[in-house]
Design a protein around this motif. Sequence first.
Motif, PDB file in Angstrom:
ATOM      1  N   GLY A 199       0.861   4.551  -3.795  1.00 12.07           N
ATOM      2  CA  GLY A 199       1.875   5.396  -3.170  1.00 12.07           C
ATOM      3  C   GLY A 199       1.530   5.827  -1.751  1.00 12.07           C
ATOM      4  N   HIS A 200       2.582   5.962  -0.937  1.00  9.48           N
ATOM      5  CA  HIS A 200       2.459   6.480   0.447  1.00  9.48           C
ATOM      6  C   HIS A 200       1.677   5.511   1.339  1.00  9.48           C
ATOM      7  CE1 HIS A 200       4.197  10.129  -1.256  1.00  9.48           C
ATOM      8  NE2 HIS A 200       3.333   9.987  -2.253  1.00  9.48           N
ATOM      9  N   GLY A 201       1.136   6.020   2.460  1.00  5.18           N
ATOM     10  CA  GLY A 201       0.430   5.173   3.422  1.00  5.18           C
ATOM     11  C   GLY A 201       0.863   5.488   4.837  1.00  5.18           C
ATOM     12  N   LEU A 205      -6.595  12.856   0.641  1.00  3.63           N
ATOM     13  CA  LEU A 205      -5.215  12.441   0.879  1.00  3.63           C
ATOM     14  C   LEU A 205      -4.752  11.522  -0.250  1.00  3.63           C
ATOM     15  CD1 LEU A 205      -5.470  11.493   4.677  1.00  3.63           C
ATOM     16  CD2 LEU A 205      -5.026  13.753   3.649  1.00  3.63           C
ATOM     17  N   GLU A 206      -3.559  11.807  -0.745  1.00  2.00           N
ATOM     18  CA  GLU A 206      -3.011  10.983  -1.829  1.00  2.00           C
ATOM     19  C   GLU A 206      -2.967   9.507  -1.442  1.00  2.00           C
ATOM     20  OE1 GLU A 206       0.936  12.085  -3.024  1.00  2.00           O
ATOM     21  OE2 GLU A 206       1.117  10.430  -4.445  1.00  2.00           O
ATOM     22  N   LYS A 207      -2.592   9.207  -0.194  1.00  2.00           N
ATOM     23  CA  LYS A 207      -2.428   7.806   0.215  1.00  2.00           C
ATOM     24  C   LYS A 207      -3.745   7.026   0.114  1.00  2.00           C
ATOM     25  CE  LYS A 207      -3.386   8.297   5.176  1.00  2.00           C
ATOM     26  NZ  LYS A 207      -3.043   7.807   6.520  1.00  2.00           N
ATOM     27  N   ILE A 257       1.746   4.015  -8.254  1.00  6.08           N
ATOM     28  CA  ILE A 257       0.664   4.959  -8.535  1.00  6.08           C
ATOM     29  C   ILE A 257       0.741   6.145  -7.573  1.00  6.08           C
ATOM     30  CG2 ILE A 257      -1.842   5.244  -8.654  1.00  6.08           C
ATOM     31  CD1 ILE A 257      -1.997   2.179  -9.165  1.00  6.08           C
ATOM     32  N   HIS A 258       0.862   7.323  -8.143  1.00 12.82           N
ATOM     33  CA  HIS A 258       0.948   8.553  -7.339  1.00 12.82           C
ATOM     34  C   HIS A 258       0.084   9.653  -7.937  1.00 12.82           C
ATOM     35  CE1 HIS A 258       4.411   7.720  -4.555  1.00 12.82           C
ATOM     36  NE2 HIS A 258       4.514   6.700  -5.395  1.00 12.82           N
ATOM     37  N   LEU A 259      -0.197  10.660  -7.086  1.00 13.04           N
ATOM     38  CA  LEU A 259      -0.845  11.889  -7.526  1.00 13.04           C
ATOM     39  C   LEU A 259       0.093  13.027  -7.174  1.00 13.04           C
ATOM     40  CD1 LEU A 259      -4.424  11.086  -6.195  1.00 13.04           C
ATOM     41  CD2 LEU A 259      -3.597  10.857  -8.552  1.00 13.04           C
TER      42      LEU A 259
HETATM   43 ZN   LIG Z   1       3.131  10.476  -4.221  1.00 10.97          ZN
END
Ligand SMILES: [Zn+2]
Length: 221
Positions: free
Chosen positions: A48-50, A62-64, A116-118
């Motif tokens: 996820g993200h980026g 950082l989640e990414k 996939i995420h947090l």
């Molecule tokens: Zn996320």
Amino acid sequence: MRRVGTSVGTVLLVMLMLGAPAALAKPGRGGGSATCPTGSAAVVLDPGHGGGDTGATNGDLLEKDLTLDIANQTAAILENQYGLTVALTRYDDSDPGNSERGEIANACGAAVFVEIHLNGSADPSVDFTQTFWGKKRKDLDFATWMDGAMGNLTGEDGGPIANNGVGQFANGGLLAATMPSTLVEAVFLTNTWEGEQFRAGTRQGEIAQALAAGIGSWLSQ
Ligand SMILES: [Zn+2]
């Protein structure tokens, strides 16, 4: 000649009706311009993200970055322990569009697609796992299966982590992907205890194990 041509045309029509095999599905199946980075893959994981979109944060975590680490570890387990081919939607700090992430899974001819995420909350005491489906018919069973797998994670009290169950999310990636797909909010990055586990470098691997166990068992049913 005409008979042969008709025969070939019929075969192509049947293939279209049945769904083209993976070898013919790339690139750009479904109208997108996405390509599969590995040519084809049974499993496509989406970190996820980026880029400029960090996702949830907890101090310098950082989640990414964590979703990319978790995806790489999950891929290694699926390849080494389950003999599955795996592709990621990104291998660096890029930020593909939501729909493009699902289109990459289509281009790979994947059997499953996992985002996939947090999770994040203003309340640092909140922590639970949950999964989402985009299109009920193709996604709900798989999202439910993966929610069960993520529920095997341990929480702060040493027992199973709280499980918020399965929800609907009209996410572009889930909607674009044509195979069973789910978005997994594994744990809360903003939770104080979870932050300590990530800083210790242990939580990434635990989440990867839970993801791989869920995906591997789903595909070996
Ligand atoms: Zn996320």
